[in-house]
Motif scaffolding. Structure first.
Motif, PDB file in Angstrom:
ATOM      1  N   UNK A  85      63.483  13.029  20.758  1.00  0.00           N
ATOM      2  CA  UNK A  85      63.910  11.779  20.023  1.00  0.00           C
ATOM      3  C   UNK A  85      63.369  10.556  20.799  1.00  0.00           C
ATOM      4  N   UNK A  86      62.487   9.966  19.986  1.00  0.00           N
ATOM      5  CA  UNK A  86      61.827   8.942  20.233  1.00  0.00           C
ATOM      6  C   UNK A  86      62.168   7.626  19.627  1.00  0.00           C
ATOM      7  N   UNK A  87      63.348   7.457  19.107  1.00  0.00           N
ATOM      8  CA  UNK A  87      63.890   6.406  18.217  1.00  0.00           C
ATOM      9  C   UNK A  87      64.132   5.363  19.219  1.00  0.00           C
ATOM     10  N   UNK A  88      64.308   4.218  18.428  1.00  0.00           N
ATOM     11  CA  UNK A  88      64.724   3.017  19.294  1.00  0.00           C
ATOM     12  C   UNK A  88      65.616   2.129  18.333  1.00  0.00           C
ATOM     13  N   UNK A  89      66.385   1.218  19.039  1.00  0.00           N
ATOM     14  CA  UNK A  89      67.309   0.520  18.684  1.00  0.00           C
ATOM     15  C   UNK A  89      66.844  -1.072  18.764  1.00  0.00           C
ATOM     16  N   UNK A  90      66.674  -1.738  17.768  1.00  0.00           N
ATOM     17  CA  UNK A  90      66.408  -3.101  18.006  1.00  0.00           C
ATOM     18  C   UNK A  90      67.907  -3.957  17.577  1.00  0.00           C
ATOM     19  N   UNK A  91      68.046  -4.630  18.504  1.00  0.00           N
ATOM     20  CA  UNK A  91      69.465  -5.471  18.533  1.00  0.00           C
ATOM     21  C   UNK A  91      69.520  -6.713  17.865  1.00  0.00           C
ATOM     22  N   UNK A  92      70.700  -7.258  17.251  1.00  0.00           N
ATOM     23  CA  UNK A  92      70.851  -8.419  16.496  1.00  0.00           C
ATOM     24  C   UNK A  92      69.326  -8.777  15.797  1.00  0.00           C
ATOM     25  N   UNK A  93      69.066  -8.069  14.722  1.00  0.00           N
ATOM     26  CA  UNK A  93      68.136  -8.107  13.888  1.00  0.00           C
ATOM     27  C   UNK A  93      68.006  -9.577  13.474  1.00  0.00           C
ATOM     28  N   UNK A  94      66.593 -10.016  12.837  1.00  0.00           N
ATOM     29  CA  UNK A  94      66.338 -11.246  12.313  1.00  0.00           C
ATOM     30  C   UNK A  94      65.475 -10.992  11.164  1.00  0.00           C
ATOM     31  N   UNK A  95      65.201 -12.143  10.249  1.00  0.00           N
ATOM     32  CA  UNK A  95      64.572 -11.842   9.119  1.00  0.00           C
ATOM     33  C   UNK A  95      62.936 -11.476   9.548  1.00  0.00           C
ATOM     34  N   UNK A  96      62.781 -12.291  10.645  1.00  0.00           N
ATOM     35  CA  UNK A  96      61.203 -11.990  11.103  1.00  0.00           C
ATOM     36  C   UNK A  96      61.030 -10.587  11.698  1.00  0.00           C
ATOM     37  N   UNK A  97      61.960  -9.837  11.850  1.00  0.00           N
ATOM     38  CA  UNK A  97      61.794  -8.345  12.239  1.00  0.00           C
ATOM     39  C   UNK A  97      61.110  -7.536  11.181  1.00  0.00           C
ATOM     40  N   UNK A  98      61.142  -8.077   9.971  1.00  0.00           N
ATOM     41  CA  UNK A  98      60.547  -7.421   8.761  1.00  0.00           C
ATOM     42  C   UNK A  98      59.147  -7.160   9.187  1.00  0.00           C
ATOM     43  N   UNK A  99      58.496  -5.901   8.708  1.00  0.00           N
ATOM     44  CA  UNK A  99      57.134  -5.390   9.135  1.00  0.00           C
ATOM     45  C   UNK A  99      56.961  -4.116   9.105  1.00  0.00           C
ATOM     46  N   UNK A 100      55.769  -3.838   9.574  1.00  0.00           N
ATOM     47  CA  UNK A 100      55.416  -2.317   9.497  1.00  0.00           C
ATOM     48  C   UNK A 100      55.468  -1.963  10.894  1.00  0.00           C
ATOM     49  N   UNK A 101      56.041  -0.981  11.240  1.00  0.00           N
ATOM     50  CA  UNK A 101      56.481  -0.328  12.604  1.00  0.00           C
ATOM     51  C   UNK A 101      55.536   0.828  12.619  1.00  0.00           C
ATOM     52  N   UNK A 102      55.120   1.188  13.826  1.00  0.00           N
ATOM     53  CA  UNK A 102      54.190   2.256  13.724  1.00  0.00           C
ATOM     54  C   UNK A 102      54.310   2.654  15.311  1.00  0.00           C
ATOM     55  N   UNK A 103      54.452   4.138  15.377  1.00  0.00           N
ATOM     56  CA  UNK A 103      54.611   4.698  16.881  1.00  0.00           C
ATOM     57  C   UNK A 103      53.505   5.838  17.055  1.00  0.00           C
ATOM     58  N   UNK A 104      52.965   5.767  18.178  1.00  0.00           N
ATOM     59  CA  UNK A 104      51.964   6.854  18.775  1.00  0.00           C
ATOM     60  C   UNK A 104      53.094   7.596  20.026  1.00  0.00           C
ATOM     61  N   UNK A 105      52.868   9.029  19.652  1.00  0.00           N
ATOM     62  CA  UNK A 105      53.346   9.821  20.506  1.00  0.00           C
ATOM     63  C   UNK A 105      52.317  10.718  21.023  1.00  0.00           C
ATOM     64  N   UNK A 106      52.348  10.984  22.316  1.00  0.00           N
ATOM     65  CA  UNK A 106      51.554  11.666  23.090  1.00  0.00           C
ATOM     66  C   UNK A 106      49.922  11.280  22.495  1.00  0.00           C
ATOM     67  N   UNK A 107      49.677  10.094  22.344  1.00  0.00           N
ATOM     68  CA  UNK A 107      48.633   9.478  22.027  1.00  0.00           C
ATOM     69  C   UNK A 107      47.925   9.765  20.566  1.00  0.00           C
ATOM     70  N   UNK A 108      48.701  10.459  19.852  1.00  0.00           N
ATOM     71  CA  UNK A 108      48.484  10.481  18.410  1.00  0.00           C
ATOM     72  C   UNK A 108      49.136   9.556  17.331  1.00  0.00           C
ATOM     73  N   UNK A 109      48.568   9.105  16.233  1.00  0.00           N
ATOM     74  CA  UNK A 109      49.098   8.293  15.475  1.00  0.00           C
ATOM     75  C   UNK A 109      50.051   8.904  14.439  1.00  0.00           C
ATOM     76  N   UNK A 110      51.065   8.353  14.287  1.00  0.00           N
ATOM     77  CA  UNK A 110      51.901   8.991  13.239  1.00  0.00           C
ATOM     78  C   UNK A 110      52.508   7.877  12.352  1.00  0.00           C
ATOM     79  N   UNK A 111      52.862   8.250  11.225  1.00  0.00           N
ATOM     80  CA  UNK A 111      53.269   7.449  10.077  1.00  0.00           C
ATOM     81  C   UNK A 111      53.837   6.325  10.303  1.00  0.00           C
ATOM     82  N   UNK A 112      53.772   5.257   9.406  1.00  0.00           N
ATOM     83  CA  UNK A 112      54.382   3.726   9.517  1.00  0.00           C
ATOM     84  C   UNK A 112      55.717   3.819   8.783  1.00  0.00           C
ATOM     85  N   UNK A 113      56.497   2.900   9.327  1.00  0.00           N
ATOM     86  CA  UNK A 113      57.926   2.443   8.920  1.00  0.00           C
ATOM     87  C   UNK A 113      57.926   1.073   8.516  1.00  0.00           C
TER      88      UNK A 113
END
Length: 126
Positions: A85-113
């Motif tokens: 599990x490499x999930x994260x929690x963003x606390x007290x979100x704001x409108x400016x938190x909107x966007x494209x989130x991407x994670x690399x695990x073990x140096x590989x690119x994975x899909x966007x959120x």
């Protein structure tokens, strides 16, 4: 909400959340690979450092480089790393938190959120 499996990790492709709440951005290994001794890096809009984990070191324990917008607002599930599990929690979100989130695990690119924050009172979508 759509889900998919890419390189043994699955993601939500697009999600809408209310502001001022804690939001979990999911990333889990389908094979439940142990990530305790691995590297994973969450970024927003391809360049903002949201959360970096490097074999036990991370932004919440002295690692520098995290974007100011996310300082003291991002947690992860350390006790769940052994289960992939490499999930994260963003606390007290704001409108400016909107966007494209991407994670690399073990140096590989994975899909966007794609995350859209909505203010329920104003009905705003950035």
């Amino acid at each position: 909400i759509l889900t998919c499996v890419i390189n043994n990790f699955f993601f939500f492709l697009s999600s809408v959340y209310l502001v001022k709440i804690d939001v979990i951005l999911p990333c889990s290994s389908k094979k439940k690979d142990n990530l305790t001794h691995e590297v994973f890096d969450w970024k927003k809009n391809y360049d903002k450092e949201v959360f970096l984990y490097v074999k036990g070191k991370h932004y919440n324990n002295g690692k520098t480089g995290q974007d100011e917008d996310f300082k003291n607002r991002v947690d992860f599930f350390e006790d769940q790393l052994q289960f992939g599990n490499a999930s994260i929690r963003i606390k007290k979100t704001k409108l400016t938190d909107s966007g494209i989130y991407r994670i690399k695990v073990k140096g590989k690119k994975y899909n966007e959120l794609n995350v859209t924050m909505v203010d329920a009172k104003l009905g705003l979508i950035p």
